[in-house]
Design a protein around this motif. Structure first.
Motif, PDB file in Angstrom:
ATOM      1  N   ARG A 239      32.023 -13.365  19.784  1.00 19.05           N
ATOM      2  CA  ARG A 239      30.483 -14.223  19.111  1.00 19.05           C
ATOM      3  C   ARG A 239      29.605 -13.780  20.518  1.00 19.05           C
ATOM      4  O   ARG A 239      28.185 -14.110  19.843  1.00 19.05           O
ATOM      5  CB  ARG A 239      31.238 -15.628  19.157  1.00 19.05           C
ATOM      6  CG  ARG A 239      30.194 -16.605  18.865  1.00 19.05           C
ATOM      7  CD  ARG A 239      29.653 -16.435  17.342  1.00 19.05           C
ATOM      8  NE  ARG A 239      28.552 -17.527  17.316  1.00 19.05           N
ATOM      9  CZ  ARG A 239      27.821 -17.601  16.281  1.00 19.05           C
ATOM     10  NH1 ARG A 239      27.936 -16.649  15.511  1.00 19.05           N
ATOM     11  NH2 ARG A 239      26.718 -18.350  16.084  1.00 19.05           N
TER      12      ARG A 239
ATOM     13  N   THR B  29      27.774 -10.919  19.779  1.00 18.83           N
ATOM     14  CA  THR B  29      26.927 -10.947  18.480  1.00 18.83           C
ATOM     15  C   THR B  29      25.497 -11.544  18.858  1.00 18.83           C
ATOM     16  O   THR B  29      24.448 -11.272  18.405  1.00 18.83           O
ATOM     17  CB  THR B  29      27.638 -11.854  17.468  1.00 18.83           C
ATOM     18  OG1 THR B  29      29.076 -11.002  17.285  1.00 18.83           O
ATOM     19  CG2 THR B  29      27.085 -11.671  16.088  1.00 18.83           C
TER      20      THR B  29
ATOM     21  N   GLN C  85      21.627 -10.331  18.966  1.00 16.80           N
ATOM     22  CA  GLN C  85      20.550 -10.877  17.924  1.00 16.80           C
ATOM     23  C   GLN C  85      18.888 -10.707  18.425  1.00 16.80           C
ATOM     24  O   GLN C  85      18.935 -11.407  19.525  1.00 16.80           O
ATOM     25  CB  GLN C  85      20.983 -12.315  17.613  1.00 16.80           C
ATOM     26  CG  GLN C  85      21.810 -12.613  16.492  1.00 16.80           C
ATOM     27  CD  GLN C  85      21.989 -13.761  16.148  1.00 16.80           C
ATOM     28  OE1 GLN C  85      21.400 -14.615  16.570  1.00 16.80           O
ATOM     29  NE2 GLN C  85      22.739 -14.126  15.036  1.00 16.80           N
TER      30      GLN C  85
END
Lengths: 417, 370
Positions: free
Chosen positions: A72, A75, A79
């Motif tokens: 997570r 990720t 971004q």
């Protein structure tokens, strides 16, 4: 490792953390202490998350979140559209828990992700007595879920124990003569230590004989005229009230009236650079004499030459008090070759007398006392120019004083035998 | 991942990268300007910010690359500015001093010069508005900048043993402004009552003439004094660049910029006399109804609107001004603008003010130009 849902209100851990941090005066007390505040025990979460403060380098601590789901985290870190708002995930601020959601901006600093750890580094060093709270919001991290309980950790350098004990005093005020001219231009306030800037004029008053404050006697500048160490304040009397022919002077006259007594008052609650009040207030009473509209004239000064072969003082009597700071800075002794002579300078007799003691014994010969052109007396009169020149008087050949062109300053010679 | 991944997307710190190219032509280079203090601010064209560093006796030009309004531009309104700044900079509210404010005409963002701390080791910070009630720190770690030293007065004759350590003389920069191709800097020393105004060519060039302009004030054509400038604003009168300056002794004067040459002795022409309680703090100019107006914040924290009608056309002012104190521009107090400490023009019709009304919170807000 799981943490049970807390049986006490959520603010208690934060207070405990603060107390823990406050229990030691050492800045290291709060560092590296993993303090995983209670977190919701939800299925599928590892719940090994911890927030901690890392030892500061250059006074700027780093808040770290460990134990985050690495997939997570990666990720989010990758971004860019829309950008990940790390401030929502790890909020660092100086308010109580949750304050950042309401009305307080977050601390300026940089976020980074390294080796699965989310970090925040403050843009500025920490200050004593300010609580810095790093607040991790799991729901913001996971993109949903319960966010009523966050992980947080306080960083607090407790205030110094003698925080309120005054340390700084107003050491002296110049000019120090019992009588000062009606057109006095400035005071110097010298303190024993660095002062706080920003509200000087609130703490300084000029009282007349009845004890009533004189209305607006000073030039109040937001910048405040301090020296670099902030141990000396230059307090200008309002030039608009001194200068003849300017409206404030015509409306209100000079702040000082000849023949009257005044008291310069400095309040004890003026705070120094560390926020402590002064050791005591300060009062200086003085009498006002006639306006000084004469230029300083080095030709009239009395020089008492020293004796050769010793470190005897050179004494120069001005015959009047001169501006303390300028007399201290702008007089210098040079040898016959034009080389400055090293030594120490002092002013005495209420700045009427300048004394120079050389570092090494005087040698026989001719010396020069050089006087910088910017030298002023107490009313701002220079050697080459009065503070306010009466052009009508000048045209009529009745200029008071002995102002004469001395753009490069003046020189007096003396001989050491 | 062994090297830190810097996440620039969501920082409370904004980094600036200049539109001006660094290089020998502009004198700009990239790095940290190394402010020791930050006080007066003024904008030039293309988002170039001029910031005074009194402690370093320097003016720094920063290419902010902030050249257009933010996409989601909202009216600026920040309640409790001091508290907001203390939160952003991580210190007590009492440790925040707002030194100056300037609006970038290219982006309509406000930039604030802030001291974090009140002591001699206070840290300078540059903060800007991000629209609405947002504030952000402008990182100075890597900016395109160019620095001009303010010429020092003649060398100090430091002879005393104790005084080798430090020189207590300091010249505070009281105001600065950009005008065409130069930065005008007004200063006031903490020792001699000097009246220095420096006109520094921009782009900055090394070895500028170190001499300032000496400013004198003639009252009623009779008394003449050295007259330090408290605040000033450049304006154009009949195609001639001029400055309108407020002296520390309160007269408002007009000076032709052409006369501000190194070493010159200039006598301002008095255009208005302000009374005892109207000591000027800050001044801006704006156009409205085809006329040029001045707004003047004064020491009683009110604001005066001054008409420039009747300003004389430019001419060299070398003689004392006759009857300077008896004729002047007309001015009026602007109702409702109370407690103003900082003032700048936000756009053609709006001013941005920092004010603390009696009993209220300090706030940054935009007000329609009167």
């Amino acid at each position: 490792m799981r943490f049970p849902r807390p049986a006490f209100p959520h603010w208690i851990p934060a207070v405990l953390a603060g107390i823990l941090a406050a229990s030691s005066a050492l800045p290291t007390a709060a560092e590296d202490s993993v303090y995983p505040v209670a977190s919701p025990a939800e299925p599928g979460r590892t719940n090994s998350i911890s927030v901690r403060w890392k030892k500061p380098r250059d006074g700027r601590p780093v808040a770290e979140v460990n134990g985050l789901d690495p997939v997570r985290l990666a990720t989010l870190a990758a971004q860019s559209q829309p950008p990940t708002d790390w401030r929502r995930i790890l909020a660092v601020h100086t308010g109580p828990r949750g304050a950042v959601r309401r009305d307080l901006p977050q601390l300026a600093g940089d976020y980074s992700v390294t080796n699965g750890v989310l970090r925040f580094r403050m843009a500025f060093p920490v200050n004593h007595g300010v609580e810095y709270r790093a607040e991790f919001h799991p729901a913001e991290f996971h993109g949903g879920g319960d966010d009523t309980v966050a992980y947080d950790r306080l960083y607090l350098l407790p205030p110094a124990s003698d925080r309120d004990r005054p340390q700084t005093a107003l050491a002296e005020i110049h000019p120090s003569a019992a009588e000062l001219p009606e057109n006095l231009l400035k005071f110097y306030l010298r303190f024993s230590g660095p002062m706080g800037r920003g509200d000087a004029y609130r703490h300084i008053r000029l009282l007349d004989e009845s004890g009533a404050p004189v209305d607006l006697p000073f030039l109040e500048l937001d910048e405040e005229l301090w020296d670099p160490e902030q141990t000396r304040l230059t307090l200008l009397l309002d030039p608009g009230r001194i200068k003849r022919g300017v409206l404030p002077n015509e409306q209100s006259g000079s702040a000082l009236a000849v023949g009257r007594h005044y008291t310069l008052v400095v309040d004890a609650d003026w705070t120094d650079a560390s926020g402590r009040p002064l050791k005591s207030g300060f009062r200086r009473r003085f009498r006002v004499g006639p306006a000084d509209r004469q230029s300083p004239d080095p030709e009239q000064w009395i020089l008492r030459p020293p004796v050769g072969g010793a470190r005897t003082p050179l004494e120069v009597s001005f015959g009047e008090p001169l501006d303390h700071a300028l007399a201290e800075r702008l007089l210098a002794v040079h040898d016959v070759a034009g080389k400055p002579v090293d030594g120490s300078v002092s002013l005495s007799d209420s700045d009427r007398k300048w004394t120079f003691v050389p570092t090494t014994p005087w040698k026989s010969g001719v010396y020069r006392l050089k006087v910088g052109a910017a030298l002023e007396d107490l009313a701002g009169n220079r050697m080459d120019r009065l503070f306010d020149v009466d052009l009508a008087g000048a045209a009529a050949g009745s200029t008071s004083g002995s102002a004469k062109a001395a753009p490069g300053g003046a020189v007096r010679t003396f001989e050491v035998r | 991942m062994n090297s830190p991944l810097l996440l620039s997307a969501a920082l409370a710190v904004v980094a600036t990268s200049g539109g001006l190219q660094a290089g020998p032509d502009t004198g700009f280079r990239t790095g940290n300007p190394g402010f020791r203090s930050i006080s007066q601010l003024a904008f030039g064209p293309d988002g170039v910010l001029f910031a005074a560093d009194t402690k370093s006796a320097a003016v720094v030009a920063i290419a902010t690359d902030d050249t257009r309004p933010p996409a989601d531009a909202q009216p600026i309104r920040i309640e409790g500015l001091q508290k907001q700044l203390s939160g952003l900079l991580g210190t007590a509210e009492s440790d925040i001093l707002v030194e100056d404010m300037a609006v970038n005409p290219a982006s309509h963002r406000a930039y604030l010069a802030v001291s974090r701390g009140r002591g001699p080791d206070a840290m300078p910070a540059l903060v800007r508005t991000g629209g609405g009630d947002k504030l952000e720190l402008v990182s100075l770690d890597s900016v395109k900048f160019s620095k001009a030293e303010i010429p020092h007065p003649p060398a100090d004759k430091v002879v005393g043993e104790g005084r080798r350590q430090s020189n207590p003389r300091l010249e505070s920069i009281t105001d600065l402004a950009f005008l065409r191709d130069q930065v005008l800097v007004a200063g006031l020393a903490n020792e001699e009552f000097a009246s220095t105004l420096h006109a520094i060519p921009f782009p900055f060039r090394p070895a500028a003439d170190g001499t300032g302009v000496e400013i004198y004030h003639g009252a009623h054509g009779r008394f003449e004094t050295r007259a330090p400038i408290r605040t000033f604003v450049p304006i154009t009168v009949g195609n001639e660049p001029q400055i309108i300056a407020a002296y520390t002794c309160t007269p408002l004067v007009q000076l032709p910029v052409a006369g501000l040459k190194p070493g010159a002795q200039v006598r301002g022409r008095t255009v208005a006399e302000l009374g005892n309680r109207n000591r000027p703090l800050d001044i801006i100019s704006y156009e409205k109804d085809g006329k040029t107006w001045l707004l003047l914040a004064n020491s009683s924290r009110g604001v005066m609107k001054v008409s420039t009608e009747g300003l004389p056309q430019a001419e060299a002012i070398t003689q004392p001004v006759p009857d300077g104190g008896t004729k002047g521009l007309s001015f009026e107090n602007v109702a409702g603008w109370n407690g103003v400490t900082q003032l700048d023009r936000l756009d053609k019709t709006t001013a941005l003010v920092l004010r603390k009304p009696e009993g209220g919170l300090d706030r940054l807000e935009s007000l329609a130009l009167p």
